[in-house]
Design a protein around this motif. Structure first.
Motif, PDB file in Angstrom:
ATOM      1  N   GLY A  11       0.813  -1.212   0.000  1.00  0.00           N
ATOM      2  CA  GLY A  11       0.000   0.000   0.000  1.00  0.00           C
ATOM      3  C   GLY A  11       0.843   1.258   0.000  1.00  0.00           C
ATOM      4  N   ASN A  12       0.135   2.384   0.107  1.00  0.00           N
ATOM      5  CA  ASN A  12       0.774   3.698   0.099  1.00  0.00           C
ATOM      6  C   ASN A  12       0.744   4.301   1.493  1.00  0.00           C
ATOM      7  OD1 ASN A  12       1.154   3.676  -2.740  1.00  0.00           O
ATOM      8  ND2 ASN A  12      -1.028   4.096  -2.964  1.00  0.00           N
ATOM      9  N   GLU A  13       1.696   5.162   1.739  1.00  0.00           N
ATOM     10  CA  GLU A  13       1.774   5.834   3.036  1.00  0.00           C
ATOM     11  C   GLU A  13       0.547   6.743   3.198  1.00  0.00           C
ATOM     12  OE1 GLU A  13       3.817   6.097   6.534  1.00  0.00           O
ATOM     13  OE2 GLU A  13       4.438   4.945   4.806  1.00  0.00           O
ATOM     14  N   PRO A  14      -0.243   6.546   4.275  1.00  0.00           N
ATOM     15  CA  PRO A  14      -1.393   7.421   4.488  1.00  0.00           C
ATOM     16  C   PRO A  14      -0.960   8.766   5.074  1.00  0.00           C
ATOM     17  CG  PRO A  14      -1.287   5.799   6.229  1.00  0.00           C
ATOM     18  CD  PRO A  14      -0.180   5.483   5.256  1.00  0.00           C
ATOM     19  N   ASP A  15      -1.877   9.686   5.143  1.00  0.00           N
ATOM     20  CA  ASP A  15      -1.631  10.966   5.795  1.00  0.00           C
ATOM     21  C   ASP A  15      -1.185  10.685   7.233  1.00  0.00           C
ATOM     22  OD1 ASP A  15      -1.861  13.410   7.161  1.00  0.00           O
ATOM     23  OD2 ASP A  15      -3.530  14.074   5.903  1.00  0.00           O
ATOM     24  N   TYR A  16      -0.115  11.282   7.647  1.00  0.00           N
ATOM     25  CA  TYR A  16       0.447  10.981   8.967  1.00  0.00           C
ATOM     26  C   TYR A  16      -0.537  11.278  10.097  1.00  0.00           C
ATOM     27  CZ  TYR A  16       1.313  15.977   9.514  1.00  0.00           C
ATOM     28  OH  TYR A  16       1.165  17.333   9.635  1.00  0.00           O
ATOM     29  N   ARG A  17      -1.454  12.230   9.886  1.00  0.00           N
ATOM     30  CA  ARG A  17      -2.430  12.551  10.933  1.00  0.00           C
ATOM     31  C   ARG A  17      -3.330  11.365  11.234  1.00  0.00           C
ATOM     32  NH1 ARG A  17      -4.661  17.793   8.106  1.00  0.00           N
ATOM     33  NH2 ARG A  17      -4.384  16.312   6.412  1.00  0.00           N
ATOM     34  N   PHE A  18      -3.682  10.601  10.195  1.00  0.00           N
ATOM     35  CA  PHE A  18      -4.528   9.433  10.409  1.00  0.00           C
ATOM     36  C   PHE A  18      -3.756   8.322  11.115  1.00  0.00           C
ATOM     37  CE2 PHE A  18      -6.452  11.281   6.437  1.00  0.00           C
ATOM     38  CZ  PHE A  18      -7.496  11.907   7.112  1.00  0.00           C
ATOM     39  N   SER A  19      -2.495   8.177  10.763  1.00  0.00           N
ATOM     40  CA  SER A  19      -1.665   7.178  11.455  1.00  0.00           C
ATOM     41  C   SER A  19      -1.497   7.540  12.927  1.00  0.00           C
ATOM     42  CB  SER A  19      -0.292   7.068  10.794  1.00  0.00           C
ATOM     43  OG  SER A  19      -0.418   6.453   9.534  1.00  0.00           O
ATOM     44  N   PHE A  20      -1.301   8.824  13.205  1.00  0.00           N
ATOM     45  CA  PHE A  20      -1.188   9.250  14.609  1.00  0.00           C
ATOM     46  C   PHE A  20      -2.495   9.028  15.362  1.00  0.00           C
ATOM     47  CE2 PHE A  20       2.470  12.386  13.660  1.00  0.00           C
ATOM     48  CZ  PHE A  20       3.407  11.409  13.955  1.00  0.00           C
ATOM     49  N   GLU A  75      -4.431   0.327  10.143  1.00  0.00           N
ATOM     50  CA  GLU A  75      -3.284   0.865   9.396  1.00  0.00           C
ATOM     51  C   GLU A  75      -3.223   0.272   7.990  1.00  0.00           C
ATOM     52  OE1 GLU A  75      -0.241   3.581   9.075  1.00  0.00           O
ATOM     53  OE2 GLU A  75      -1.517   3.295  10.831  1.00  0.00           O
ATOM     54  N   ARG A  76      -3.449  -1.039   7.887  1.00  0.00           N
ATOM     55  CA  ARG A  76      -3.449  -1.666   6.556  1.00  0.00           C
ATOM     56  C   ARG A  76      -4.590  -1.128   5.703  1.00  0.00           C
ATOM     57  NH1 ARG A  76      -2.449  -7.238   8.901  1.00  0.00           N
ATOM     58  NH2 ARG A  76      -4.689  -7.281   8.814  1.00  0.00           N
ATOM     59  N   ALA A  77      -5.767  -0.947   6.293  1.00  0.00           N
ATOM     60  CA  ALA A  77      -6.903  -0.420   5.529  1.00  0.00           C
ATOM     61  C   ALA A  77      -6.594   0.984   5.016  1.00  0.00           C
ATOM     62  CB  ALA A  77      -8.158  -0.408   6.396  1.00  0.00           C
ATOM     63  N   MET A  78      -5.984   1.820   5.844  1.00  0.00           N
ATOM     64  CA  MET A  78      -5.634   3.174   5.400  1.00  0.00           C
ATOM     65  C   MET A  78      -4.596   3.135   4.285  1.00  0.00           C
ATOM     66  SD  MET A  78      -5.613   5.525   8.842  1.00  0.00           S
ATOM     67  CE  MET A  78      -4.369   4.581   9.707  1.00  0.00           C
ATOM     68  N   ARG A  79      -3.644   2.234   4.382  1.00  0.00           N
ATOM     69  CA  ARG A  79      -2.599   2.134   3.362  1.00  0.00           C
ATOM     70  C   ARG A  79      -3.156   1.680   2.014  1.00  0.00           C
ATOM     71  NH1 ARG A  79       2.299   2.763   5.285  1.00  0.00           N
ATOM     72  NH2 ARG A  79       3.352   1.648   3.636  1.00  0.00           N
TER      73      ARG A  79
END
Length: 118
Positions: free
Chosen positions: A14-23, A84-88
Protein backbone atom coordinates in the motif's frame (compact mmCIF):
# COMPACT_ATOMS: atom_id res chain seq x y z
CA UNK A 1 19.43 2.79 1.88
CA UNK A 2 15.96 2.67 3.43
CA UNK A 3 15.22 0.98 6.73
CA UNK A 4 12.54 -1.68 6.83
CA UNK A 5 9.67 -0.89 9.15
CA UNK A 6 8.14 -3.37 11.52
CA UNK A 7 5.68 -5.07 11.36
CA UNK A 8 6.27 -5.81 7.72
CA UNK A 9 2.78 -7.27 7.18
CA UNK A 10 1.46 -3.73 7.79
CA UNK A 11 4.07 -1.58 6.10
CA UNK A 12 5.19 -3.62 3.07
CA UNK A 13 2.07 -3.00 1.01
CA UNK A 14 0.00 0.00 0.00
CA UNK A 15 0.77 3.70 0.10
CA UNK A 16 1.77 5.83 3.04
CA UNK A 17 -1.39 7.42 4.49
CA UNK A 18 -1.63 10.97 5.79
CA UNK A 19 0.45 10.98 8.97
CA UNK A 20 -2.43 12.55 10.93
CA UNK A 21 -4.53 9.43 10.41
CA UNK A 22 -1.67 7.18 11.45
CA UNK A 23 -1.19 9.25 14.61
CA UNK A 24 -4.92 9.05 15.36
CA UNK A 25 -4.76 5.28 14.92
CA UNK A 26 -1.78 5.19 17.27
CA UNK A 27 -3.65 7.24 19.90
CA UNK A 28 -6.54 4.80 19.71
CA UNK A 29 -4.10 1.94 20.21
CA UNK A 30 -2.68 3.66 23.28
CA UNK A 31 -6.20 4.25 24.67
CA UNK A 32 -6.87 0.51 24.46
CA UNK A 33 -3.55 -0.21 26.13
CA UNK A 34 -4.55 2.15 28.97
CA UNK A 35 -7.84 0.25 29.21
CA UNK A 36 -5.88 -3.00 29.47
CA UNK A 37 -3.74 -1.53 32.25
CA UNK A 38 -6.85 -0.33 34.13
CA UNK A 39 -8.42 -3.78 33.84
CA UNK A 40 -5.24 -5.36 35.16
CA UNK A 41 -5.22 -2.95 38.12
CA UNK A 42 -8.90 -3.71 38.76
CA UNK A 43 -8.18 -7.44 38.75
CA UNK A 44 -5.37 -7.02 41.26
CA UNK A 45 -7.55 -4.77 43.44
CA UNK A 46 -10.46 -7.23 43.42
CA UNK A 47 -8.08 -9.96 44.51
CA UNK A 48 -6.55 -7.81 47.27
CA UNK A 49 -9.71 -6.25 48.74
CA UNK A 50 -12.01 -8.33 50.93
CA UNK A 51 -15.42 -8.32 49.25
CA UNK A 52 -18.50 -9.83 50.84
CA UNK A 53 -18.55 -12.73 48.40
CA UNK A 54 -17.14 -16.22 48.55
CA UNK A 55 -13.36 -16.37 48.01
CA UNK A 56 -13.80 -18.60 44.96
CA UNK A 57 -16.14 -16.08 43.30
CA UNK A 58 -13.82 -13.19 44.16
CA UNK A 59 -10.85 -15.00 42.65
CA UNK A 60 -12.92 -15.78 39.54
CA UNK A 61 -13.89 -12.12 39.20
CA UNK A 62 -10.24 -11.05 39.55
CA UNK A 63 -9.16 -13.63 36.97
CA UNK A 64 -11.89 -12.46 34.59
CA UNK A 65 -10.65 -8.87 34.81
CA UNK A 66 -7.05 -9.95 34.23
CA UNK A 67 -8.08 -12.04 31.22
CA UNK A 68 -10.05 -9.08 29.85
CA UNK A 69 -6.90 -7.01 30.29
CA UNK A 70 -4.86 -9.47 28.27
CA UNK A 71 -7.55 -9.65 25.60
CA UNK A 72 -7.71 -5.84 25.41
CA UNK A 73 -3.98 -5.60 24.83
CA UNK A 74 -4.12 -8.16 22.01
CA UNK A 75 -7.26 -6.55 20.54
CA UNK A 76 -5.50 -3.16 20.55
CA UNK A 77 -2.67 -4.57 18.45
CA UNK A 78 -5.03 -6.32 16.03
CA UNK A 79 -7.21 -3.23 15.66
CA UNK A 80 -4.21 -0.97 15.08
CA UNK A 81 -2.73 -3.23 12.40
CA UNK A 82 -6.05 -3.78 10.60
CA UNK A 83 -6.80 -0.04 10.57
CA UNK A 84 -3.28 0.87 9.40
CA UNK A 85 -3.45 -1.67 6.56
CA UNK A 86 -6.90 -0.42 5.53
CA UNK A 87 -5.63 3.17 5.40
CA UNK A 88 -2.60 2.13 3.36
CA UNK A 89 -4.88 0.44 0.80
CA UNK A 90 -7.51 3.22 0.83
CA UNK A 91 -10.19 0.80 2.06
CA UNK A 92 -12.91 1.43 4.66
CA UNK A 93 -11.79 0.96 8.24
CA UNK A 94 -12.70 -2.43 9.71
CA UNK A 95 -15.39 -2.80 12.35
CA UNK A 96 -14.21 -3.23 15.91
CA UNK A 97 -16.67 -5.53 17.64
CA UNK A 98 -14.46 -6.19 20.67
CA UNK A 99 -15.92 -3.06 22.27
CA UNK A 100 -19.32 -4.76 22.64
CA UNK A 101 -17.73 -7.83 24.24
CA UNK A 102 -15.69 -5.69 26.64
CA UNK A 103 -18.72 -3.59 27.58
CA UNK A 104 -20.81 -6.69 28.29
CA UNK A 105 -18.11 -8.32 30.40
CA UNK A 106 -17.52 -5.13 32.40
CA UNK A 107 -21.24 -4.71 32.97
CA UNK A 108 -21.42 -8.25 34.35
CA UNK A 109 -18.37 -7.66 36.57
CA UNK A 110 -19.88 -4.38 37.83
CA UNK A 111 -23.12 -6.14 38.71
CA UNK A 112 -21.23 -8.79 40.67
CA UNK A 113 -19.28 -6.16 42.61
CA UNK A 114 -22.42 -4.10 43.22
CA UNK A 115 -24.24 -7.16 44.55
CA UNK A 116 -21.33 -7.90 46.87
CA UNK A 117 -21.21 -4.36 48.23
CA UNK A 118 -24.95 -4.04 48.79
Amino acid sequence: MSRRRWPSFVYEHGNEPDYRFSFANERTFLAWVRTALALLAAGVAVDAVDLSIRPHEQRLLALTLVLLSMTSAVAAWIRWSRAERAMRHRRPLPAFSYGALLTSALLLASLIVAAAVL
